[in-house]
Design a protein around this motif. Structure first.
Motif, PDB file in Angstrom:
ATOM      1  N   ASP A 409      -6.419 -14.306  10.285  1.00 17.58           N
ATOM      2  CA  ASP A 409      -5.555 -14.607  11.436  1.00 17.58           C
ATOM      3  C   ASP A 409      -4.075 -14.411  11.110  1.00 17.58           C
ATOM      4  O   ASP A 409      -3.294 -13.987  11.947  1.00 17.58           O
ATOM      5  CB  ASP A 409      -5.800 -16.041  11.933  1.00 17.58           C
ATOM      6  N   GLU A 410      -3.699 -14.717   9.874  1.00 21.31           N
ATOM      7  CA  GLU A 410      -2.297 -14.542   9.471  1.00 21.31           C
ATOM      8  C   GLU A 410      -1.969 -13.081   9.199  1.00 21.31           C
ATOM      9  O   GLU A 410      -0.816 -12.750   8.895  1.00 21.31           O
ATOM     10  CB  GLU A 410      -2.023 -15.307   8.169  1.00 21.31           C
ATOM     11  N   GLY A 411      -2.972 -12.212   9.200  1.00 27.66           N
ATOM     12  CA  GLY A 411      -2.733 -10.806   8.925  1.00 27.66           C
ATOM     13  C   GLY A 411      -2.629 -10.507   7.433  1.00 27.66           C
ATOM     14  O   GLY A 411      -2.262  -9.411   7.030  1.00 27.66           O
ATOM     15  N   LYS A 412      -2.970 -11.483   6.574  1.00 24.59           N
ATOM     16  CA  LYS A 412      -2.898 -11.243   5.129  1.00 24.59           C
ATOM     17  C   LYS A 412      -4.000 -10.294   4.673  1.00 24.59           C
ATOM     18  O   LYS A 412      -3.817  -9.517   3.739  1.00 24.59           O
ATOM     19  CB  LYS A 412      -3.048 -12.568   4.360  1.00 24.59           C
ATOM     20  N   SER A 445       1.345  -3.784   3.778  1.00 27.11           N
ATOM     21  CA  SER A 445       2.127  -3.401   4.952  1.00 27.11           C
ATOM     22  C   SER A 445       3.533  -3.004   4.507  1.00 27.11           C
ATOM     23  O   SER A 445       4.426  -2.802   5.302  1.00 27.11           O
ATOM     24  CB  SER A 445       2.153  -4.533   5.982  1.00 27.11           C
ATOM     25  N   ASP A 446       3.669  -2.894   3.188  1.00 26.40           N
ATOM     26  CA  ASP A 446       4.932  -2.464   2.595  1.00 26.40           C
ATOM     27  C   ASP A 446       5.174  -1.008   3.025  1.00 26.40           C
ATOM     28  O   ASP A 446       4.413  -0.104   2.692  1.00 26.40           O
ATOM     29  CB  ASP A 446       4.774  -2.566   1.059  1.00 26.40           C
ATOM     30  N   ASP A 447       6.268  -0.789   3.784  1.00 27.80           N
ATOM     31  CA  ASP A 447       6.522   0.530   4.355  1.00 27.80           C
ATOM     32  C   ASP A 447       6.561   1.654   3.323  1.00 27.80           C
ATOM     33  O   ASP A 447       6.001   2.717   3.544  1.00 27.80           O
ATOM     34  CB  ASP A 447       7.849   0.525   5.124  1.00 27.80           C
ATOM     35  N   SER A 448       7.197   1.373   2.187  1.00 26.01           N
ATOM     36  CA  SER A 448       7.376   2.467   1.229  1.00 26.01           C
ATOM     37  C   SER A 448       6.031   2.915   0.666  1.00 26.01           C
ATOM     38  O   SER A 448       5.757   4.107   0.523  1.00 26.01           O
ATOM     39  CB  SER A 448       8.325   2.045   0.102  1.00 26.01           C
ATOM     40  N   VAL A 449       5.145   1.928   0.395  1.00 31.05           N
ATOM     41  CA  VAL A 449       3.824   2.266  -0.131  1.00 31.05           C
ATOM     42  C   VAL A 449       3.041   3.057   0.915  1.00 31.05           C
ATOM     43  O   VAL A 449       2.445   4.099   0.627  1.00 31.05           O
ATOM     44  CB  VAL A 449       3.042   0.982  -0.507  1.00 31.05           C
ATOM     45  N   LEU A 450       3.075   2.566   2.155  1.00 29.32           N
ATOM     46  CA  LEU A 450       2.313   3.229   3.218  1.00 29.32           C
ATOM     47  C   LEU A 450       2.876   4.621   3.502  1.00 29.32           C
ATOM     48  O   LEU A 450       2.129   5.583   3.673  1.00 29.32           O
ATOM     49  CB  LEU A 450       2.323   2.382   4.492  1.00 29.32           C
ATOM     50  N   THR A 451       4.197   4.718   3.535  1.00 30.01           N
ATOM     51  CA  THR A 451       4.818   6.001   3.844  1.00 30.01           C
ATOM     52  C   THR A 451       4.434   7.051   2.812  1.00 30.01           C
ATOM     53  O   THR A 451       4.090   8.186   3.159  1.00 30.01           O
ATOM     54  CB  THR A 451       6.355   5.855   3.903  1.00 30.01           C
ATOM     55  N   ALA A 493      -3.982  -0.903   9.118  1.00 29.20           N
ATOM     56  CA  ALA A 493      -4.353   0.330   9.827  1.00 29.20           C
ATOM     57  C   ALA A 493      -3.431   0.638  10.998  1.00 29.20           C
ATOM     58  O   ALA A 493      -3.084   1.796  11.244  1.00 29.20           O
ATOM     59  CB  ALA A 493      -5.805   0.241  10.300  1.00 29.20           C
ATOM     60  N   GLY A 494      -3.002  -0.397  11.709  1.00 24.77           N
ATOM     61  CA  GLY A 494      -2.123  -0.199  12.867  1.00 24.77           C
ATOM     62  C   GLY A 494      -0.807   0.425  12.432  1.00 24.77           C
ATOM     63  O   GLY A 494      -0.276   1.358  13.044  1.00 24.77           O
ATOM     64  N   LYS A 495      -0.317  -0.100  11.323  1.00 26.20           N
ATOM     65  CA  LYS A 495       0.964   0.372  10.820  1.00 26.20           C
ATOM     66  C   LYS A 495       0.868   1.826  10.327  1.00 26.20           C
ATOM     67  O   LYS A 495       1.761   2.632  10.550  1.00 26.20           O
ATOM     68  CB  LYS A 495       1.412  -0.543   9.667  1.00 26.20           C
ATOM     69  N   VAL A 496      -0.245   2.119   9.669  1.00 24.87           N
ATOM     70  CA  VAL A 496      -0.470   3.480   9.174  1.00 24.87           C
ATOM     71  C   VAL A 496      -0.447   4.468  10.343  1.00 24.87           C
ATOM     72  O   VAL A 496       0.190   5.520  10.289  1.00 24.87           O
ATOM     73  CB  VAL A 496      -1.830   3.576   8.432  1.00 24.87           C
TER      74      VAL A 496
END
Ligand code: MN
Length: 507
Positions: A409-412, A445-451, A493-496
């Protein structure tokens, strides 16, 4: 003593055919061992599986001159059972001697109740798996003592025939019992086996709610004797019944009733009469075999127990006990149905799966009812089936399930990771939050890792990129796959998806 089976072999009739042509009537006797500290009539400890003959007194052993005294807690438990089964409670009742010669009771009689039971004329509603409710009328509930246990040694079957000698353990002799006897249960149609099993399950749940017994079937705390008779139609008088003794699991009760209906139909079809007798149920074959001819009450030469005064519970005491009754299972189910907002079907599935307590405890620990249901009826039910254990025996607590869902629920973590964490919890690796921490399983959800993962996927899959840019946005899944793989399923996944769309300039 045993009677021979009839000489003409009886061919049991197919069950469906039998109930199409005969109307079965049930009668069920349930014995429940009460969870008191001491025995019904003496101070010997009431314990399961002590050393043989360690939990005995002169009274348990029936030694001359040893006198019984009634256990007040046992009477209290019996009254509670009577009240929970909507019975009248006797203003005065007596014990009686039920006489039979067998070494499992050293006195040569069982102290029981005969014409004056402590509770009588009750009823209980039994809910079947599909939600149909059958009201079972209760004839009586009476107090008595359990018998000891004989072990026949030296034979191959464990039975007395062929044994070289027998041993007697009196630890169980004198353990308090309540015996609950139904009135004939008619109109069950083809559902008699299910009604019988559901009735005993209903009693088991009531005993547990009342905390009068651990009511563990596998320990013999609850034992059922199942009477079955057939008649051609509902208008006919009752047929001759048989009593299948000591059927000790719900499944066995169902099977024993089913078998007796088929067998008795075969007897009647062969133009023979059903013999009134006790029968034994055999787990391996699901069949029953002839025991002894059923004793009529007069054979026991019942007479009032001269060593005990009548039990006359005051109305105040009875009302106090009535007021102290806990919420009973049926009322609790109705309340939880309202609180949780489940559909009737969801609730029935939960009850049938034995998940009610676990879900309630998970909700108490902070989970939403629907999420608790999802875990206990999904992953955990599947694991329990695989391990062939009850939900309560799984190595996970309702608190851990609430904690796990909290992380989702916390998105962790996402659902997929949550399932992996659950596996580790079940393996005894610790609490969910600690496992997520130790194993680095939190959603990335770390942007740099995902990017950088997105960049890599774009570089590796030019054909997919071309499709997406050509308008086939659905193809984006083919990029998300390798990214999830690269991040061990932990990417948000949403962020990706957002980052990919952004990079490729599509929307
Ligand atoms: Mn009995």
């Amino acid at each position: 003593m045993s009677t021979a089976e009839p000489t003409t072999p009886i061919v049991p009739v197919d069950y469906d055919e039998a109930i199409a042509r005969f109307d079965p009537v049930l009668g069920i006797e349930v014995h429940v061992e009460l969870g008191t500290d001491t025995k019904m009539f003496d101070g010997a400890p009431n314990v399961f599986a002590a050393e043989p003959n360690a939990a005995v007194t002169p009274t348990s052993l029936g030694l001359p001159g040893a006198l019984p005294v009634v256990n007040r807690t046992a009477v209290e438990h019996a009254i509670k059972i009577g009240l929970a089964l909507n019975c009248q409670i006797a203003e005065s009742c007596r014990f009686a001697r039920k006489q039979y010669f067998y070494p499992d009771l050293a006195k040569n009689f069982q102290t029981s109740q005969y014409d004056e039971p402590i509770a009588f004329d009750g009823w209980v509603d039994v809910e079947l798996e599909d939600g149909e409710v059958v009201r079972v009328e209760i004839e009586r509930a009476h107090m008595e003592e359990d018998a000891g246990k004989n072990t026949h040694v030296g034979g191959s079957t464990g039975r007395i025939h062929g044994a070289t000698h027998s041993q007697v353990d009196y630890n169980r002799a004198g353990v308090p019992l309540v015996e609950i006897v139904t009135k004939p249960i008619p109109d069950t149609g083809g559902r008699a086996p299910e009604v019988a099993a559901a009735y005993v399950r209903t009693l088991r749940d009531i005993f547990r709610a009342l905390e009068v017994s651990e009511a563990r079937m596998e320990q013999g705390n609850v034992r059922a004797d199942v009477n079955v008779s057939l008649r051609p139609t509902r208008q006919d008088p009752l047929g001759t019944r048989t009593e299948t003794k000591n059927v000790n699991s719900f499944r066995s009760i169902d099977r024993a009733v089913r078998f007796e209906i088929s067998r008795q139909a075969g007897v009647l079809d062969a133009g023979q009469e059903v013999v009134q007798e006790t029968r034994h149920f055999h787990e391996d074959t699901g069949g029953t075999s002839s025991g002894r001819p059923k004793s009529d009450a007069e054979d026991y030469r019942y007479f009032p127990e001269p060593d005990l005064v009548p039990v006359a519970p005051s109305r105040e005491w009875v009302e106090q006990l009535r007021a102290s009754l806990p919420e009973l299972p049926a009322a609790r189910r109705r309340r939880l149905l309202g609180e949780w907002g489940f559909s009737d079907l969801e609730m029935r599935d939960v009850i049938n799966a034995g998940a009610l307590d676990q879900i309630e405890a998970s909700v108490a620990a902070g989970a939403s009812a629907q999420s608790a249901r999802k875990w206990w009826m999904g992953e955990l039910a599947r694991t329990a089936r695989e391990q062939d254990v009850e939900l309560t025996q799984l190595a996970v607590t309702p608190g851990q399930i609430a904690e796990l869902q909290g992380l989702v629920d916390e998105g962790k973590i996402n659902d997929k990771i949550a399932k992996q964490v659950l596996v580790k919890v079940l393996e005894g690796q610790g609490d969910p939050a600690a496992i997520v921490e130790q194993e680095g399983l939190a959603v990335v959800s770390d942007d740099s890792v995902l990017t950088s993962a997105v960049d890599q996927a774009i570089a590796d899959n030019p054909d997919v990129v071309a499709k997406i840019q050509g308008g086939k946005v659905k193809a984006i899944g083919a990029l998300i796959g390798p990214i999830m793989k690269a991040t061990r399923g932990q990417a948000d996944a949403g962020k990706v998806r957002e980052i990919i769309m952004d990079k490729l300039g599509v929307s």
